[in-house]
Scaffold this motif. Structure first.
Motif, PDB file in Angstrom:
ATOM      1  N   VAL A   1     -17.131  -4.145  27.709  1.00 32.59           N
ATOM      2  CA  VAL A   1     -16.245  -4.042  26.545  1.00 32.59           C
ATOM      3  C   VAL A   1     -14.874  -3.789  27.138  1.00 32.59           C
ATOM      4  CG1 VAL A   1     -15.639  -2.710  24.488  1.00 32.59           C
ATOM      5  CG2 VAL A   1     -18.036  -3.191  24.979  1.00 32.59           C
ATOM      6  N   ASP A   2     -13.904  -4.640  26.773  1.00 33.83           N
ATOM      7  CA  ASP A   2     -12.673  -4.713  27.532  1.00 33.83           C
ATOM      8  C   ASP A   2     -11.467  -4.440  26.639  1.00 33.83           C
ATOM      9  OD1 ASP A   2     -10.825  -5.206  29.457  1.00 33.83           O
ATOM     10  OD2 ASP A   2     -11.408  -7.296  29.825  1.00 33.83           O
ATOM     11  N   SER A   3     -11.051  -3.179  26.600  1.00 29.93           N
ATOM     12  CA  SER A   3      -9.845  -2.806  25.873  1.00 29.93           C
ATOM     13  C   SER A   3      -9.871  -3.254  24.405  1.00 29.93           C
ATOM     14  CB  SER A   3      -8.618  -3.390  26.587  1.00 29.93           C
ATOM     15  OG  SER A   3      -7.463  -2.723  26.155  1.00 29.93           O
ATOM     16  N   VAL A   4     -10.926  -2.890  23.726  1.00 27.22           N
ATOM     17  CA  VAL A   4     -11.091  -3.283  22.323  1.00 27.22           C
ATOM     18  C   VAL A   4     -10.416  -2.280  21.388  1.00 27.22           C
ATOM     19  CG1 VAL A   4     -12.807  -3.394  20.456  1.00 27.22           C
ATOM     20  CG2 VAL A   4     -13.180  -4.689  22.567  1.00 27.22           C
ATOM     21  N   SER A   5      -9.577  -2.778  20.501  1.00 25.93           N
ATOM     22  CA  SER A   5      -8.960  -1.965  19.449  1.00 25.93           C
ATOM     23  C   SER A   5      -9.367  -2.534  18.099  1.00 25.93           C
ATOM     24  CB  SER A   5      -7.436  -1.965  19.574  1.00 25.93           C
ATOM     25  OG  SER A   5      -7.047  -1.362  20.788  1.00 25.93           O
ATOM     26  N   LEU A   6      -9.699  -1.625  17.176  1.00 25.39           N
ATOM     27  CA  LEU A   6     -10.283  -2.081  15.914  1.00 25.39           C
ATOM     28  C   LEU A   6     -10.171  -0.947  14.910  1.00 25.39           C
ATOM     29  CD1 LEU A   6     -12.173  -4.199  14.525  1.00 25.39           C
ATOM     30  CD2 LEU A   6     -14.093  -3.058  15.630  1.00 25.39           C
ATOM     31  N   THR A   7      -9.675  -1.255  13.718  1.00 26.22           N
ATOM     32  CA  THR A   7      -9.596  -0.242  12.660  1.00 26.22           C
ATOM     33  C   THR A   7     -10.448  -0.693  11.492  1.00 26.22           C
ATOM     34  OG1 THR A   7      -7.377   0.416  13.328  1.00 26.22           O
ATOM     35  CG2 THR A   7      -8.022   0.956  11.071  1.00 26.22           C
ATOM     36  N   ILE A   8     -11.378   0.166  11.085  1.00 25.50           N
ATOM     37  CA  ILE A   8     -12.300  -0.187  10.005  1.00 25.50           C
ATOM     38  C   ILE A   8     -12.040   0.747   8.829  1.00 25.50           C
ATOM     39  CG2 ILE A   8     -14.721  -0.471   9.372  1.00 25.50           C
ATOM     40  CD1 ILE A   8     -15.286  -0.814  12.415  1.00 25.50           C
ATOM     41  N   ALA A   9     -11.731   0.167   7.678  1.00 26.08           N
ATOM     42  CA  ALA A   9     -11.396   0.970   6.494  1.00 26.08           C
ATOM     43  C   ALA A   9     -12.660   1.579   5.899  1.00 26.08           C
ATOM     44  CB  ALA A   9     -10.719   0.079   5.455  1.00 26.08           C
ATOM     45  N   ALA A  10     -12.497   2.701   5.231  1.00 26.04           N
ATOM     46  CA  ALA A  10     -13.615   3.305   4.510  1.00 26.04           C
ATOM     47  C   ALA A  10     -14.106   2.320   3.462  1.00 26.04           C
ATOM     48  CB  ALA A  10     -13.185   4.611   3.866  1.00 26.04           C
ATOM     49  N   GLY A  11     -15.415   2.114   3.399  1.00 26.27           N
ATOM     50  CA  GLY A  11     -15.998   1.219   2.411  1.00 26.27           C
ATOM     51  C   GLY A  11     -16.077  -0.233   2.847  1.00 26.27           C
ATOM     52  N   GLU A  12     -15.532  -0.523   4.021  1.00 22.16           N
ATOM     53  CA  GLU A  12     -15.523  -1.904   4.499  1.00 22.16           C
ATOM     54  C   GLU A  12     -16.841  -2.266   5.194  1.00 22.16           C
ATOM     55  OE1 GLU A  12     -12.566  -4.823   7.034  1.00 22.16           O
ATOM     56  OE2 GLU A  12     -12.559  -2.723   7.590  1.00 22.16           O
ATOM     57  N   THR A  13     -17.230  -3.545   5.105  1.00 16.33           N
ATOM     58  CA  THR A  13     -18.322  -4.057   5.933  1.00 16.33           C
ATOM     59  C   THR A  13     -17.709  -4.949   7.006  1.00 16.33           C
ATOM     60  OG1 THR A  13     -19.923  -4.001   4.132  1.00 16.33           O
ATOM     61  CG2 THR A  13     -20.441  -5.427   5.991  1.00 16.33           C
ATOM     62  N   LEU A  14     -17.793  -4.465   8.249  1.00 16.91           N
ATOM     63  CA  LEU A  14     -17.212  -5.184   9.377  1.00 16.91           C
ATOM     64  C   LEU A  14     -18.363  -5.730  10.210  1.00 16.91           C
ATOM     65  CD1 LEU A  14     -16.280  -4.943  12.618  1.00 16.91           C
ATOM     66  CD2 LEU A  14     -14.554  -5.785  11.016  1.00 16.91           C
ATOM     67  N   VAL A  15     -18.361  -7.021  10.466  1.00 16.22           N
ATOM     68  CA  VAL A  15     -19.426  -7.608  11.278  1.00 16.22           C
ATOM     69  C   VAL A  15     -18.897  -7.924  12.674  1.00 16.22           C
ATOM     70  CG1 VAL A  15     -20.960  -9.591  11.560  1.00 16.22           C
ATOM     71  CG2 VAL A  15     -20.687  -8.544   9.302  1.00 16.22           C
ATOM     72  N   LEU A  16     -19.613  -7.413  13.692  1.00 18.29           N
ATOM     73  CA  LEU A  16     -19.332  -7.786  15.079  1.00 18.29           C
ATOM     74  C   LEU A  16     -20.212  -8.987  15.393  1.00 18.29           C
ATOM     75  CD1 LEU A  16     -19.412  -4.255  16.776  1.00 18.29           C
ATOM     76  CD2 LEU A  16     -17.379  -5.677  16.425  1.00 18.29           C
ATOM     77  N   LEU A  17     -19.547 -10.130  15.605  1.00 20.22           N
ATOM     78  CA  LEU A  17     -20.262 -11.389  15.808  1.00 20.22           C
ATOM     79  C   LEU A  17     -19.982 -11.853  17.228  1.00 20.22           C
ATOM     80  CD1 LEU A  17     -21.691 -13.939  14.482  1.00 20.22           C
ATOM     81  CD2 LEU A  17     -19.392 -14.740  13.908  1.00 20.22           C
ATOM     82  N   GLY A  18     -20.964 -12.510  17.852  1.00 24.43           N
ATOM     83  CA  GLY A  18     -20.698 -13.055  19.184  1.00 24.43           C
ATOM     84  C   GLY A  18     -21.970 -13.488  19.864  1.00 24.43           C
ATOM     85  N   THR A  19     -21.795 -14.174  20.995  1.00 28.13           N
ATOM     86  CA  THR A  19     -22.958 -14.634  21.750  1.00 28.13           C
ATOM     87  C   THR A  19     -23.638 -13.458  22.429  1.00 28.13           C
ATOM     88  OG1 THR A  19     -21.456 -15.027  23.559  1.00 28.13           O
ATOM     89  CG2 THR A  19     -22.078 -16.950  22.244  1.00 28.13           C
ATOM     90  N   SER A  20     -24.805 -13.720  22.963  1.00 30.27           N
ATOM     91  CA  SER A  20     -25.559 -12.726  23.705  1.00 30.27           C
ATOM     92  C   SER A  20     -24.718 -12.241  24.895  1.00 30.27           C
ATOM     93  CB  SER A  20     -26.853 -13.370  24.193  1.00 30.27           C
ATOM     94  OG  SER A  20     -27.612 -12.420  24.852  1.00 30.27           O
ATOM     95  N   GLY A  21     -24.627 -10.928  25.043  1.00 31.36           N
ATOM     96  CA  GLY A  21     -23.907 -10.385  26.183  1.00 31.36           C
ATOM     97  C   GLY A  21     -22.412 -10.239  25.977  1.00 31.36           C
ATOM     98  N   SER A  22     -21.925 -10.497  24.768  1.00 35.57           N
ATOM     99  CA  SER A  22     -20.473 -10.430  24.548  1.00 35.57           C
ATOM    100  C   SER A  22     -19.969  -8.999  24.349  1.00 35.57           C
ATOM    101  CB  SER A  22     -20.079 -11.305  23.341  1.00 35.57           C
ATOM    102  OG  SER A  22     -20.810 -10.941  22.195  1.00 35.57           O
ATOM    103  N   GLY A  23     -20.897  -8.031  24.220  1.00 34.74           N
ATOM    104  CA  GLY A  23     -20.476  -6.633  24.144  1.00 34.74           C
ATOM    105  C   GLY A  23     -20.599  -6.000  22.773  1.00 34.74           C
ATOM    106  N   LYS A  24     -21.266  -6.697  21.846  1.00 32.10           N
ATOM    107  CA  LYS A  24     -21.380  -6.197  20.466  1.00 32.10           C
ATOM    108  C   LYS A  24     -22.145  -4.877  20.392  1.00 32.10           C
ATOM    109  CE  LYS A  24     -23.774  -9.835  19.165  1.00 32.10           C
ATOM    110  NZ  LYS A  24     -23.977 -10.549  20.432  1.00 32.10           N
ATOM    111  N   THR A  25     -23.338  -4.874  20.984  1.00 30.09           N
ATOM    112  CA  THR A  25     -24.187  -3.682  20.909  1.00 30.09           C
ATOM    113  C   THR A  25     -23.529  -2.497  21.608  1.00 30.09           C
ATOM    114  OG1 THR A  25     -26.204  -4.972  20.739  1.00 30.09           O
ATOM    115  CG2 THR A  25     -26.435  -2.741  21.587  1.00 30.09           C
TER     116      THR A  25
END
Ligand SMILES: Nc1ncnc2c1ncn2[C@@H]1O[C@H](COP(=O)(O)OP(=O)(O)OP(=O)(O)O)[C@@H](O)[C@H]1O
Length: 241
Positions: free
Chosen positions: A21-45
């Motif tokens: 996971v490489d310098s990821v910045s992300l802001t998730i609002a209260a009540g939001e559904t944010l999906v982390l999408l990507g290929t296998s091994g992209s760092g989602k989990t």
């Protein structure tokens, strides 16, 4: 402005000096559904697990409701964060009732309150009471998934993290549960972060999608923005696939 539910600031995780996971910045609002999408091994989990400190970041900060996750013990933190994984991650030697009661017991709820909440959850998730005495391997995949969701919702946490929650299900059951999931009142006001590699699932469930590749977020936006204005050829290929 309301405090965002989750803020990642330049978060990095390395294994053997390699950032996954490489310098990821992300802001998730209260009540939001944010999906982390990507290929296998992209760092989602890995990104997801850093939010409830199943994994600690090497660099950067993560704040939940305005508080740095490192200022709270993992146990305390996880009481406010439900967690659902593929195959539901139920404890195999616990009955369905004991699996659902896990967090309420940690919180020292009295037995009658636990029983009432369990009953509510079964009704909400269309599960018969007769399942309560069964063990996870005596359930269908769809039932296991619903019990996993019941367990995550038991103490009504404001945040739910989900890692490929529908991944182990056949396509029809998967479509049914996904529809239920979208319509569930109990989930409407929650902040949800969901990991999937399935574009259709991401677009069906997300308020916003973060498409990851090689540990970075390549594009973050509402589904129609990724579809109509892909930021890179990679996004276009991924979305069209
Ligand atoms: N404990 C670990 N030690 C070494 N490398 C790891 C470890 N955990 C994960 N990785 C590596 O980090 C990268 C990202 O893994 P991660 O599980 O976050 O990806 P993912 O996008 O969730 O993939 P998938 O969809 O296959 O689960 C992968 O290359 C993986 O092999």
């Amino acid at each position: 402005m309301a405090t965002p539910a989750i803020v990642l600031s330049q978060v990095t995780k390395r294994y053997h000096q390699q950032p996954v996971v490489d310098s990821v910045s992300l802001t998730i609002a209260a009540g939001e559904t944010l999906v982390l999408l990507g290929t296998s091994g992209s760092g989602k989990t890995t990104t997801l697990k850093m939010m409830n400190r199943l994994i600690d970041a090497d660099e950067g900060t993560i704040a939940i409701n305005g508080t740095d996750v490192r200022q709270q013990s993992p146990h305390e933190l996880r009481r406010g964060i439900g967690y659902v994984i593929q195959e539901a991650g139920l404890f195999p030697h616990y009955t369905v009732a004991d699996n659902i009661a896990l967090v309420p017991r940690l919180l020292d709820w009295p037995p009658d309150r636990i029983a009432q909440r369990t009953h509510e959850l079964l009704t909400m998730l269309h599960l018969p009471e007769s399942l309560l005495t069964r063990f996870p391997d005596q359930l269908s995949g769809g039932q296991r998934q619903r019990v996993g969701l019941a367990r995550a919702l038991a103490a009504d946490p404001p945040i739910i993290l989900m890692d490929e929650p529908f991944g182990a299900l056949d396509p029809l059951t998967r479509a049914d549960i996904r529809r239920e999931f979208r319509e569930l009142d109990a989930l409407q006001r929650k902040t949800i972060v969901l990991v999937t590699h399935d574009v259709r699932e991401a677009f069906a469930l997300a308020d916003r999608v973060a498409l990851m590749d090689a540990g970075r977020i390549v594009q973050l936006g509402e589904p129609n923005v990724l579809r109509d204005s892909p930021a890179t050829p990679f996004v276009r290929r991924f979305v069209d696939a």
